[in-house]
Design a protein around this motif. Structure first.
Motif, PDB file in Angstrom:
ATOM      1  N   GLN A  43       8.013 108.119  57.309  1.00 35.41           N
ATOM      2  CA  GLN A  43       8.750 107.012  56.714  1.00 35.41           C
ATOM      3  C   GLN A  43       7.999 106.531  55.478  1.00 35.41           C
ATOM      4  OE1 GLN A  43       9.406 103.749  59.354  1.00 35.41           O
ATOM      5  NE2 GLN A  43      10.809 102.726  57.983  1.00 35.41           N
ATOM      6  N   LYS A  44       8.717 106.288  54.401  1.00 35.70           N
ATOM      7  CA  LYS A  44       8.109 105.808  53.168  1.00 35.70           C
ATOM      8  C   LYS A  44       7.591 104.395  53.385  1.00 35.70           C
ATOM      9  CE  LYS A  44      11.160 108.624  50.373  1.00 35.70           C
ATOM     10  NZ  LYS A  44      12.458 108.639  49.763  1.00 35.70           N
ATOM     11  N   LEU A  45       6.448 104.106  52.775  1.00 37.37           N
ATOM     12  CA  LEU A  45       5.834 102.797  52.964  1.00 37.37           C
ATOM     13  C   LEU A  45       6.726 101.664  52.482  1.00 37.37           C
ATOM     14  CD1 LEU A  45       2.130 103.551  52.054  1.00 37.37           C
ATOM     15  CD2 LEU A  45       3.107 103.185  54.315  1.00 37.37           C
ATOM     16  N   GLU A  46       7.442 101.880  51.379  1.00 42.16           N
ATOM     17  CA  GLU A  46       8.294 100.810  50.872  1.00 42.16           C
ATOM     18  C   GLU A  46       9.588 100.654  51.664  1.00 42.16           C
ATOM     19  OE1 GLU A  46       9.230 104.467  48.373  1.00 42.16           O
ATOM     20  OE2 GLU A  46       7.401 103.476  48.945  1.00 42.16           O
ATOM     21  N   GLU A  47       9.806 101.551  52.612  1.00 38.61           N
ATOM     22  CA  GLU A  47      11.013 101.493  53.440  1.00 38.61           C
ATOM     23  C   GLU A  47      10.796 100.604  54.652  1.00 38.61           C
ATOM     24  OE1 GLU A  47      13.049 104.951  54.953  1.00 38.61           O
ATOM     25  OE2 GLU A  47      12.936 105.911  53.008  1.00 38.61           O
ATOM     26  N   LYS A  48      10.380  99.395  54.438  1.00 33.63           N
ATOM     27  CA  LYS A  48      10.208  98.478  55.560  1.00 33.63           C
ATOM     28  C   LYS A  48      11.601  98.098  56.061  1.00 33.63           C
ATOM     29  CE  LYS A  48       5.678  96.906  54.862  1.00 33.63           C
ATOM     30  NZ  LYS A  48       4.996  96.515  53.667  1.00 33.63           N
ATOM     31  N   VAL A  49      11.801  98.292  57.328  1.00 33.01           N
ATOM     32  CA  VAL A  49      13.115  98.060  57.910  1.00 33.01           C
ATOM     33  C   VAL A  49      13.324  96.565  58.125  1.00 33.01           C
ATOM     34  CG1 VAL A  49      14.588  98.572  59.882  1.00 33.01           C
ATOM     35  CG2 VAL A  49      13.005 100.296  59.049  1.00 33.01           C
ATOM     36  N   SER A  50      14.364  96.044  57.492  1.00 37.43           N
ATOM     37  CA  SER A  50      14.661  94.631  57.670  1.00 37.43           C
ATOM     38  C   SER A  50      15.966  94.435  58.440  1.00 37.43           C
ATOM     39  CB  SER A  50      14.726  93.925  56.314  1.00 37.43           C
ATOM     40  OG  SER A  50      15.718  94.538  55.510  1.00 37.43           O
ATOM     41  N   VAL A  51      16.831  95.428  58.413  1.00 36.99           N
ATOM     42  CA  VAL A  51      18.096  95.322  59.133  1.00 36.99           C
ATOM     43  C   VAL A  51      17.926  95.956  60.509  1.00 36.99           C
ATOM     44  CG1 VAL A  51      20.525  95.992  59.169  1.00 36.99           C
ATOM     45  CG2 VAL A  51      19.456  95.359  57.021  1.00 36.99           C
ATOM     46  N   THR A  52      18.329  95.225  61.531  1.00 35.95           N
ATOM     47  CA  THR A  52      18.331  95.742  62.894  1.00 35.95           C
ATOM     48  C   THR A  52      19.736  95.558  63.450  1.00 35.95           C
ATOM     49  OG1 THR A  52      17.773  93.630  63.910  1.00 35.95           O
ATOM     50  CG2 THR A  52      15.918  95.022  63.194  1.00 35.95           C
ATOM     51  N   ALA A  53      19.969  96.128  64.606  1.00 40.99           N
ATOM     52  CA  ALA A  53      21.289  95.964  65.227  1.00 40.99           C
ATOM     53  C   ALA A  53      21.580  94.490  65.488  1.00 40.99           C
ATOM     54  CB  ALA A  53      21.360  96.764  66.527  1.00 40.99           C
ATOM     55  N   GLY A  54      20.527  93.723  65.749  1.00 40.07           N
ATOM     56  CA  GLY A  54      20.710  92.300  66.048  1.00 40.07           C
ATOM     57  C   GLY A  54      21.031  91.428  64.857  1.00 40.07           C
ATOM     58  N   ASN A  55      20.629  91.852  63.647  1.00 38.74           N
ATOM     59  CA  ASN A  55      20.879  90.974  62.496  1.00 38.74           C
ATOM     60  C   ASN A  55      21.793  91.587  61.441  1.00 38.74           C
ATOM     61  OD1 ASN A  55      19.283  92.740  61.000  1.00 38.74           O
ATOM     62  ND2 ASN A  55      17.526  91.382  60.903  1.00 38.74           N
ATOM     63  N   MET A  56      22.335  92.758  61.704  1.00 36.97           N
ATOM     64  CA  MET A  56      23.241  93.364  60.724  1.00 36.97           C
ATOM     65  C   MET A  56      24.590  92.643  60.734  1.00 36.97           C
ATOM     66  SD  MET A  56      24.436  96.962  62.544  1.00 36.97           S
ATOM     67  CE  MET A  56      22.843  97.670  62.358  1.00 36.97           C
ATOM     68  N   PRO A  57      25.346  92.760  59.662  1.00 33.83           N
ATOM     69  CA  PRO A  57      26.687  92.153  59.632  1.00 33.83           C
ATOM     70  C   PRO A  57      27.563  92.700  60.764  1.00 33.83           C
ATOM     71  CG  PRO A  57      26.039  92.905  57.444  1.00 33.83           C
ATOM     72  CD  PRO A  57      24.997  93.411  58.400  1.00 33.83           C
ATOM     73  N   LEU A  58      28.448  91.860  61.260  1.00 34.94           N
ATOM     74  CA  LEU A  58      29.313  92.239  62.379  1.00 34.94           C
ATOM     75  C   LEU A  58      30.101  93.511  62.074  1.00 34.94           C
ATOM     76  CD1 LEU A  58      30.533  91.753  65.163  1.00 34.94           C
ATOM     77  CD2 LEU A  58      32.177  90.194  64.085  1.00 34.94           C
ATOM     78  N   GLN A  59      30.640  93.629  60.872  1.00 34.13           N
ATOM     79  CA  GLN A  59      31.439  94.813  60.537  1.00 34.13           C
ATOM     80  C   GLN A  59      30.602  96.087  60.619  1.00 34.13           C
ATOM     81  OE1 GLN A  59      34.849  94.925  60.164  1.00 34.13           O
ATOM     82  NE2 GLN A  59      34.414  97.093  60.378  1.00 34.13           N
ATOM     83  N   GLU A  60      29.349  96.001  60.215  1.00 36.36           N
ATOM     84  CA  GLU A  60      28.470  97.173  60.291  1.00 36.36           C
ATOM     85  C   GLU A  60      28.177  97.539  61.750  1.00 36.36           C
ATOM     86  OE1 GLU A  60      24.294  98.800  58.381  1.00 36.36           O
ATOM     87  OE2 GLU A  60      25.153  96.931  57.642  1.00 36.36           O
ATOM     88  N   LEU A  61      27.958  96.525  62.589  1.00 30.69           N
ATOM     89  CA  LEU A  61      27.752  96.774  64.021  1.00 30.69           C
ATOM     90  C   LEU A  61      28.991  97.425  64.630  1.00 30.69           C
ATOM     91  CD1 LEU A  61      25.988  96.471  66.562  1.00 30.69           C
ATOM     92  CD2 LEU A  61      26.987  94.185  66.851  1.00 30.69           C
ATOM     93  N   LYS A  62      30.160  96.898  64.281  1.00 33.40           N
ATOM     94  CA  LYS A  62      31.416  97.488  64.784  1.00 33.40           C
ATOM     95  C   LYS A  62      31.529  98.951  64.353  1.00 33.40           C
ATOM     96  CE  LYS A  62      34.918  93.896  64.555  1.00 33.40           C
ATOM     97  NZ  LYS A  62      35.803  93.231  63.618  1.00 33.40           N
ATOM     98  N   ASP A  63      31.237  99.225  63.074  1.00 36.62           N
ATOM     99  CA  ASP A  63      31.331 100.591  62.563  1.00 36.62           C
ATOM    100  C   ASP A  63      30.398 101.531  63.318  1.00 36.62           C
ATOM    101  OD1 ASP A  63      33.190  99.755  60.689  1.00 36.62           O
ATOM    102  OD2 ASP A  63      31.761  99.702  59.020  1.00 36.62           O
TER     103      ASP A  63
END
Length: 156
Positions: A43-63
């Protein structure tokens, strides 16, 4: 079946399986998770994951849940109709990869679905039904794989 009529389709299946595995990796990535053995690339160092299933937009979770449900149902249906494909799946360590995906993704997605506040409870009910269906189809596909790859050879 078509594989009997055209044996070269086994080669096509063999070439297609990395793409199927990539579907699971993409879902993990979108949920901020990393599957063991999923990628040879660090994983690239600058690729710090900030989006998780718990905080992603509802539409993205649905998708993601719909995509997972479609993928698992299709995978199970294919293996159910054509269990001889299990040998090809096993060449790609599919059981291990599916179990790792299940262990990482399902609890994360279930938790995200449960903890989210919904304006419409029917959205929660639909998401919960689909994640439950996905879980069931993953387990059924795993059972077909184990039966065909491990148990049937012993019985024969």
């Amino acid at each position: 079946n078509i594989f009997t009529q055209q044996p070269s389709y086994f080669g096509d299946l063999d070439e297609t399986l990395p793409t199927v595995l990539q579907v699971f990796n993409n879902i993990l990535h979108k949920c901020g998770l990393q599957c063991e053995g999923a990628s040879a690339e660090p994983q690239k160092l600058e690729e710090k994951v900030s989006v998780t299933a718990g905080n992603m937009p509802l539409q993205e979770l649905k998708d993601i849940v719909l995509y997972l449900c479609d993928t698992c149902t299709t995978l199970w249906a294919f293996l159910d109709v054509f269990p001889l494909a299990c040998q090809t799946f096993q060449k790609h360590e599919f059981c291990y990869r599916l179990a790792s995906f299940y262990e990482l993704a399902i609890p994360e997605l279930e938790s995200a679905i449960k903890k989210r506040h919904y304006e419409d409870n029917s959205v929660f009910a639909d998401l919960w039904r689909r994640i439950s269906h996905s879980r069931k189809k993953m387990i059924e596909a795993f059972h077909i794989l184990i039966n065909q790859v491990c148990l049937q050879p012993i019985l024969e």
